[in-house]
Scaffold this motif. Sequence first.
Motif, mmCIF file in Angstrom:
data_model
loop_
_atom_site.group_PDB
_atom_site.id
_atom_site.type_symbol
_atom_site.label_atom_id
_atom_site.label_comp_id
_atom_site.label_asym_id
_atom_site.label_seq_id
_atom_site.Cartn_x
_atom_site.Cartn_y
_atom_site.Cartn_z
ATOM 1 N N VAL A 70 -4.545 0.929 12.933
ATOM 2 C CA VAL A 70 -3.514 0.250 12.141
ATOM 3 C C VAL A 70 -3.407 0.936 10.785
ATOM 4 O O VAL A 70 -4.422 1.173 10.122
ATOM 5 N N ASN A 71 -2.194 1.273 10.388
ATOM 6 C CA ASN A 71 -1.994 1.832 9.049
ATOM 7 C C ASN A 71 -0.671 1.335 8.477
ATOM 8 O O ASN A 71 0.166 0.786 9.187
ATOM 9 N N GLY A 72 -0.471 1.525 7.192
ATOM 10 C CA GLY A 72 0.725 1.062 6.519
ATOM 11 C C GLY A 72 0.648 -0.406 6.147
ATOM 12 O O GLY A 72 -0.335 -1.097 6.454
ATOM 13 N N LYS A 73 1.692 -0.899 5.491
ATOM 14 C CA LYS A 73 1.733 -2.288 5.054
ATOM 15 C C LYS A 73 3.101 -2.897 5.341
ATOM 16 O O LYS A 73 4.110 -2.206 5.409
ATOM 17 N N ASP A 74 3.114 -4.199 5.489
ATOM 18 C CA ASP A 74 4.336 -4.990 5.630
ATOM 19 C C ASP A 74 5.260 -4.392 6.690
ATOM 20 O O ASP A 74 4.829 -4.141 7.812
ATOM 21 N N LYS A 76 6.366 -1.519 7.051
ATOM 22 C CA LYS A 76 6.026 -0.152 7.431
ATOM 23 C C LYS A 76 4.691 -0.065 8.168
ATOM 24 O O LYS A 76 4.186 1.022 8.423
ATOM 25 N N GLN A 77 4.138 -1.223 8.489
ATOM 26 C CA GLN A 77 2.853 -1.217 9.190
ATOM 27 C C GLN A 77 3.032 -0.714 10.619
ATOM 28 O O GLN A 77 4.003 -1.057 11.296
ATOM 29 N N GLN A 78 2.109 0.092 11.086
ATOM 30 C CA GLN A 78 2.115 0.624 12.444
ATOM 31 C C GLN A 78 0.772 0.358 13.104
ATOM 32 O O GLN A 78 -0.261 0.320 12.436
ATOM 33 N N SER A 79 0.819 0.166 14.399
ATOM 34 C CA SER A 79 -0.427 0.055 15.164
ATOM 35 C C SER A 79 -0.246 0.797 16.482
ATOM 36 O O SER A 79 0.825 0.755 17.089
#
Length: 342
Positions: A70-74, A76-79
């Motif tokens: 999991v990276n990014g926030k809100d 723009k978060q990706q998993s």
Amino acid sequence: MSVYLTGQAVLDIQAGAPNNGRGTADQGNVTPVKQHRTGGKTYPYGSAQWWRRMLRDSLPDTETASPVIVNGKDSKQQSYTSGRPDRHTDDDLFGYMAATKTAQHMRNSVLSTGTFVSIAPERPTRDFGTMSRDLPTGSNPVLHEHEFYTAALQGDLRLDMLRVGFFEQEGKVRKAALSDEAVKEALQAGCVEATRRGISGVLLPIEERRRRVGVLLRTMAAMHGGANQAAHYGDRAPALILLAPIRGGNQPFTRILAPVDGEIRFFADTLREEIEAWSDLIDGKIHLGWAPGFLGDQRESARADLADLITADRLVIGHPRVVLADLAQSIESGEHDTWLQD
């Protein structure tokens, strides 16, 4: 043509809510189940994603799940999973999209799945509960509602045998399955370079490919999970499952079950005619797993009606767990290695 294990599975849902729908503001505090209307009638259903999630979660503990990153926030978060099908059976069978700022790698699912729709129209029941424990004197209980139903959900399945353990790199693919570094590691670990359907890629040893198909089939026979298990626990393994090795991957078996006067009926004549019509492309016996008690005494009637096909070893009928385990064992032993070859 390549061989696909093609067929369908039926889940016998008894007073269950295995796949929730999305509530709307006008529904209030109600959790609906997924359902759709056609011909003026309501049909509960479970999504393909739901069934695949149950299947993936039911894999044995001996299969190490691909780690989720999991990276990014809100917004723009990706998993995504690690995208290493050479190491993880779930990445191999279910596919992935592993996207970073520097690279994208993807694998289309080897297992195709249809939506699991009720064979007969069924109207979900609305149930309600209350939260009244330890509320102050004079307080009103908090009401909440949810839907559940009893239905037989039917969905189509297709396993692309040729692609199990083969990871496409160049050719008619949108993205390579593995990074250059992952390819080097896979080759060092025992994979080989190969070309299939005109696409070059990396191939696992045949022993591992056999094993992964066996794991998948045995897992299908012992599925569990779904939503609302605390209040609506029930059997989620197939009550009926049909798999046939078919060259080309057509699905001719969607019409062997249908409602008649509100009752679900199995049409042996339909199955027989489809087997004969597709006999030039069927590469082995048809496997029909049928749990005792499902659809009353129709299983024994089907045995009698199809006795000649059973005697000729063109069809086997038995308990789903036994039928799938026998099919898995025959693949693991190398009896059907031609299904895994180009």
